[in-house]
Design a protein around this motif. Structure first.
Motif, short mmCIF file in Angstrom:
data_model
loop_
_atom_site.label_atom_id
_atom_site.label_comp_id
_atom_site.label_asym_id
_atom_site.label_seq_id
_atom_site.Cartn_x
_atom_site.Cartn_y
_atom_site.Cartn_z
N PHE A 64 3.81 0.79 2.41
CA PHE A 64 4.23 0.60 3.54
C PHE A 64 5.62 -0.17 3.34
N VAL A 182 -5.10 0.72 6.56
CA VAL A 182 -4.06 0.53 7.44
C VAL A 182 -2.75 0.33 7.06
N VAL A 186 -0.15 3.63 7.88
CA VAL A 186 1.27 3.21 8.41
C VAL A 186 2.36 3.76 7.54
#
Length: 234
Positions: A64, A182, A186
């Protein structure tokens, strides 16, 4: 005569105590614990840089960070610091209390990883890249055990996980997995590097940290439970 039973002492894991920031500073062995905390956070930054330069997959949160950093005029470490501070804001509705180690983790790791990224270069050979990947994973587990064992509170992302686990009817393992899926998804969509290193890290970091943690926990005086009057005055 008061027959009310004395409250049982809080259960601890491997000698780890649940303490307020004030109790953390008063728990004893402060020079040793502060040294271990900052050594651990520095080594954590080194391990992140090793995995990035290895190019075979990053730590889930670093996927991320790297993805975001590729789209903004900020260094990787700066993005990591900003992300940690944003995560700390999520502690407020969860009523989590940060410790000295929490704040140090949020800032020091980002600074350390930028320093080591400037010092390390990406190797050409596959064997060297594998060495950086394996070394980075093992060092990350050692670093995690060092800063947790110093007993100054969890890191921002760890506190988010434990705070959610206290308030949601699901296990901590499910919550951690969901958070990391998640952030990896992303980050990957933003350009972060997902690879075999990401998978190996996810599978091995728990057992490795459990292996290194017991000898690295600094034994401290257990915090005393406040009386009702003390609790009101705090």
């Amino acid at each position: 005569m008061d027959d009310t039973p004395e409250p049982e002492p809080a259960r601890t894991l491997l000698g780890l105590q649940t303490m307020t920031p004030r109790q953390q500073l008063r728990a004893g062995r402060l020079p040793r614990r502060l040294t271990q905390l900052f050594v651990g956070l520095t080594v954590f930054g080194l391990s992140m840089a090793m995995l990035i330069r290895g190019g075979l997959g990053m730590i889930p949160w670093d996927v991320f960070h790297y993805g975001v950093a590729s789209h903004v005029p900020l260094t990787f470490g700066t993005v990591a610091i900003i992300t940690a501070l944003v995560v700390l804001l999520l502690w407020i509705p969860l009523r989590e209390v940060p410790g000295l180690g929490t704040i140090a983790n949020a800032v020091w790791v980002g600074v350390a990883v930028d320093v080591f990224l400037a010092l390390l270069s990406a190797p050409d050979g596959l064997l060297a890249r594998i060495g950086l990947m394996v070394g980075g994973i093992v060092l990350n587990a050692v670093a995690t055990a060092l800063y947790i064992g110093a007993q100054f509170g969890p890191g921002p992302r760890d506190g988010l996980m434990t705070g959610l686990a206290r308030r949601l009817p699901v296990s901590m393992r499910v919550i951690r997995t969901a958070i990391e899926v998640v952030v990896v998804l992303v980050g990957w969509l933003l350009g972060g590097v997902v690879g075999i290193g990401t998978v190996l890290f996810a599978l091995s970091i728990g057992p490795l940290t459990q292996l290194f943690l017991p000898p690295l926990v600094v034994r401290v005086d257990p915090p005393s439970s406040p009386t009702p009057r003390q609790a009101r005055e705090t």
